[in-house]
Scaffold this motif. Structure first.
Motif, mmCIF file in Angstrom:
data_model
loop_
_atom_site.group_PDB
_atom_site.id
_atom_site.type_symbol
_atom_site.label_atom_id
_atom_site.label_comp_id
_atom_site.label_asym_id
_atom_site.label_seq_id
_atom_site.Cartn_x
_atom_site.Cartn_y
_atom_site.Cartn_z
ATOM 1 N N ASP A 81 -93.961 -50.901 -120.181
ATOM 2 C CA ASP A 81 -95.318 -50.856 -119.612
ATOM 3 C C ASP A 81 -95.796 -52.260 -119.254
ATOM 4 O O ASP A 81 -96.469 -52.461 -118.235
ATOM 5 C CB ASP A 81 -96.290 -50.231 -120.611
ATOM 6 C CG ASP A 81 -96.077 -48.727 -120.775
ATOM 7 O OD1 ASP A 81 -95.335 -48.150 -119.974
ATOM 8 O OD2 ASP A 81 -96.653 -48.155 -121.724
ATOM 9 N N THR A 82 -95.460 -53.227 -120.091
ATOM 10 C CA THR A 82 -95.845 -54.617 -119.817
ATOM 11 C C THR A 82 -95.142 -55.134 -118.568
ATOM 12 O O THR A 82 -95.746 -55.849 -117.760
ATOM 13 C CB THR A 82 -95.505 -55.499 -121.030
ATOM 14 O OG1 THR A 82 -96.252 -55.039 -122.160
ATOM 15 C CG2 THR A 82 -95.839 -56.963 -120.763
ATOM 16 N N THR A 116 -86.373 -50.830 -115.449
ATOM 17 C CA THR A 116 -87.710 -51.286 -115.081
ATOM 18 C C THR A 116 -87.692 -52.647 -114.392
ATOM 19 O O THR A 116 -88.671 -53.034 -113.741
ATOM 20 C CB THR A 116 -88.617 -51.340 -116.334
ATOM 21 O OG1 THR A 116 -88.472 -50.119 -117.073
ATOM 22 C CG2 THR A 116 -90.080 -51.493 -115.972
ATOM 23 N N ILE A 176 -94.195 -53.365 -116.021
ATOM 24 C CA ILE A 176 -94.852 -52.733 -114.874
ATOM 25 C C ILE A 176 -96.189 -53.421 -114.590
ATOM 26 O O ILE A 176 -96.554 -53.662 -113.429
ATOM 27 C CB ILE A 176 -95.051 -51.226 -115.138
ATOM 28 C CG1 ILE A 176 -93.691 -50.524 -115.177
ATOM 29 C CG2 ILE A 176 -95.950 -50.602 -114.076
ATOM 30 C CD1 ILE A 176 -93.746 -49.088 -115.665
ATOM 31 N N GLU A 177 -96.920 -53.752 -115.644
ATOM 32 C CA GLU A 177 -98.196 -54.460 -115.474
ATOM 33 C C GLU A 177 -97.976 -55.809 -114.791
ATOM 34 O O GLU A 177 -98.748 -56.208 -113.905
ATOM 35 C CB GLU A 177 -98.867 -54.659 -116.837
ATOM 36 C CG GLU A 177 -100.242 -55.291 -116.767
ATOM 37 C CD GLU A 177 -100.905 -55.428 -118.123
ATOM 38 O OE1 GLU A 177 -101.950 -56.104 -118.194
ATOM 39 O OE2 GLU A 177 -100.393 -54.858 -119.107
ATOM 40 N N LEU A 178 -96.907 -56.502 -115.191
ATOM 41 C CA LEU A 178 -96.593 -57.793 -114.562
ATOM 42 C C LEU A 178 -96.220 -57.617 -113.091
ATOM 43 O O LEU A 178 -96.599 -58.427 -112.242
ATOM 44 C CB LEU A 178 -95.466 -58.478 -115.332
ATOM 45 C CG LEU A 178 -95.834 -59.024 -116.713
ATOM 46 C CD1 LEU A 178 -94.588 -59.474 -117.465
ATOM 47 C CD2 LEU A 178 -96.828 -60.176 -116.589
ATOM 48 N N LYS A 179 -95.481 -56.573 -112.783
ATOM 49 C CA LYS A 179 -95.141 -56.294 -111.385
ATOM 50 C C LYS A 179 -96.415 -56.106 -110.558
ATOM 51 O O LYS A 179 -96.530 -56.607 -109.434
ATOM 52 C CB LYS A 179 -94.276 -55.032 -111.284
ATOM 53 C CG LYS A 179 -92.841 -55.195 -111.752
ATOM 54 C CD LYS A 179 -92.098 -53.881 -111.517
ATOM 55 C CE LYS A 179 -90.661 -53.967 -111.958
ATOM 56 N NZ LYS A 179 -89.922 -52.717 -111.654
ATOM 57 N N ASN A 180 -97.370 -55.386 -111.134
ATOM 58 C CA ASN A 180 -98.627 -55.147 -110.420
ATOM 59 C C ASN A 180 -99.440 -56.435 -110.250
ATOM 60 O O ASN A 180 -100.308 -56.515 -109.383
ATOM 61 C CB ASN A 180 -99.463 -54.110 -111.170
ATOM 62 C CG ASN A 180 -98.849 -52.719 -111.133
ATOM 63 O OD1 ASN A 180 -98.078 -52.406 -110.225
ATOM 64 N ND2 ASN A 180 -99.169 -51.887 -112.114
ATOM 65 N N MET A 181 -99.126 -57.433 -111.084
ATOM 66 C CA MET A 181 -99.777 -58.743 -110.958
ATOM 67 C C MET A 181 -99.016 -59.653 -109.989
ATOM 68 O O MET A 181 -99.408 -60.801 -109.797
ATOM 69 C CB MET A 181 -99.860 -59.412 -112.334
ATOM 70 C CG MET A 181 -100.778 -58.698 -113.308
ATOM 71 S SD MET A 181 -100.607 -59.306 -115.020
ATOM 72 C CE MET A 181 -101.120 -61.003 -114.835
ATOM 73 N N ARG A 215 -105.138 -61.295 -124.367
ATOM 74 C CA ARG A 215 -104.454 -60.253 -123.605
ATOM 75 C C ARG A 215 -103.361 -60.857 -122.721
ATOM 76 O O ARG A 215 -103.321 -62.061 -122.494
ATOM 77 C CB ARG A 215 -105.452 -59.511 -122.718
ATOM 78 C CG ARG A 215 -106.634 -58.887 -123.467
ATOM 79 C CD ARG A 215 -107.666 -58.425 -122.461
ATOM 80 N NE ARG A 215 -108.100 -59.521 -121.591
ATOM 81 C CZ ARG A 215 -108.562 -59.379 -120.367
ATOM 82 N NH1 ARG A 215 -108.636 -58.177 -119.823
ATOM 83 N NH2 ARG A 215 -108.937 -60.431 -119.660
ATOM 84 N N ALA A 242 -103.119 -60.644 -119.549
ATOM 85 C CA ALA A 242 -103.731 -61.284 -118.371
ATOM 86 C C ALA A 242 -104.255 -62.679 -118.679
ATOM 87 O O ALA A 242 -104.405 -63.504 -117.785
ATOM 88 C CB ALA A 242 -104.856 -60.403 -117.831
#
Length: 263
Positions: A172-173, A225, A175-180, A97, A99
């Motif tokens: 989407d990826t 994004t 955004i996921e990285l931003k949240n990380m 994944r 992560a």
């Protein structure tokens, strides 16, 4: 109850992925794949000369080679492939994944590719990513270069060591990285800010560098994004770089100040 169309398509795609194999070719690509314990190796076709050159790697892999006459090299490769007498059928690598790979000891760096479809460019990017310490290279499942023999040969072994993920949706990826905690920077030749300026003061923060295909560049959704659009600091009036060269320079620029601070 009848399954929705999207569920059926997803299941069909998963079955196709399970059956998919890749033919790698060329001495470097085949040697490194043979020595990679994470590779599922299915069939090795070699000439006597290539078998002698790959002797140690073949012994380590435990695979039984099929020796063929150079004039009757029967591996199912594209015409014109420079196979150097060696072809290896394998299962594609599974890097897990996002992560699992978006990590690093200090300030990880990622390369994200927005519709970069040329396998030679992606192979060269993987090679640079390995040399410059990127945690992973990430493309999309559609409209990006899949794992192929041509990509592996250009990567010159880096494909076996450098994580290469293909995700369903790039935005989407991001955004996921931003949240990380990642700072997501999109490369755009018209941007006012340089990469060095964007990372100044936040050098210990993980950075994802997003590059688009040569010509069209980043798509509008991708630009929107990003946290910021940046450019490579270069002399005025220079010609455009190809995407693999731009990726190498962008990786270097994103960490150059880190080295300067610690001296």
């Amino acid at each position: 109850m009848k399954k929705p169309k999207w569920v059926v398509q997803k299941e069909q795609g998963q079955k196709a992925d399970e059956k998919a194999t890749v033919w790698l070719f060329g001495l470097h690509a085949v040697r490194d794949a043979l020595m990679n314990p994470g590779r599922v190796k299915l069939r090795l076709i070699v000439t006597l000369n290539a078998q002698n050159k790959l002797q140690e790697a073949i012994a380590e892999s435990g695979i039984e080679p099929e020796q063929v006459d150079p004039r009757k090299f029967n591996a199912p490769l594209d015409p014109g492939s420079v196979h150097q007498g060696a072809a290896l059928e394998v299962k594609p690598l599974d890097w897990g994944r996002l992560a699992d790979v978006a990590i690093g000891d200090e300030a990880p760096r990622l390369i994200l590719l927005d519709r970069v479809t040329d396998p030679h460019n992606v192979g060269a990017i993987l090679r640079s990513a390995e040399v410059l310490g990127a945690s992973a290279v990430i493309g999309t499942r559609h409209h990006s270069a899949p794992e192929t023999g041509a990509l592996a040969k250009t990567a010159s072994g880096a494909l076996e060591r450098q994580p290469y993920l293909r995700v369903r949706n790039l935005a989407d990826t991001m955004i996921e990285l931003k949240n990380m905690g990642y700072l997501v920077l999109g490369l755009d030749g018209e941007a006012e800010q340089t990469i060095e300026a964007a990372v100044e003061g936040v050098i210990d923060r993980p950075v994802a560098l997003v590059l688009g295909a040569e010509g069209p560049g980043l798509r509008e959704k991708t630009k929107e994004t990003c946290d910021a659009l940046v450019r490579i600091d270069a002399s005025e009036g220079f010609g455009s770089l190809n995407v693999s060269n731009a990726a190498a320079l962008a990786l270097y620029a994103s960490q150059a100040r880190k080295g300067a601070k610690t001296e």
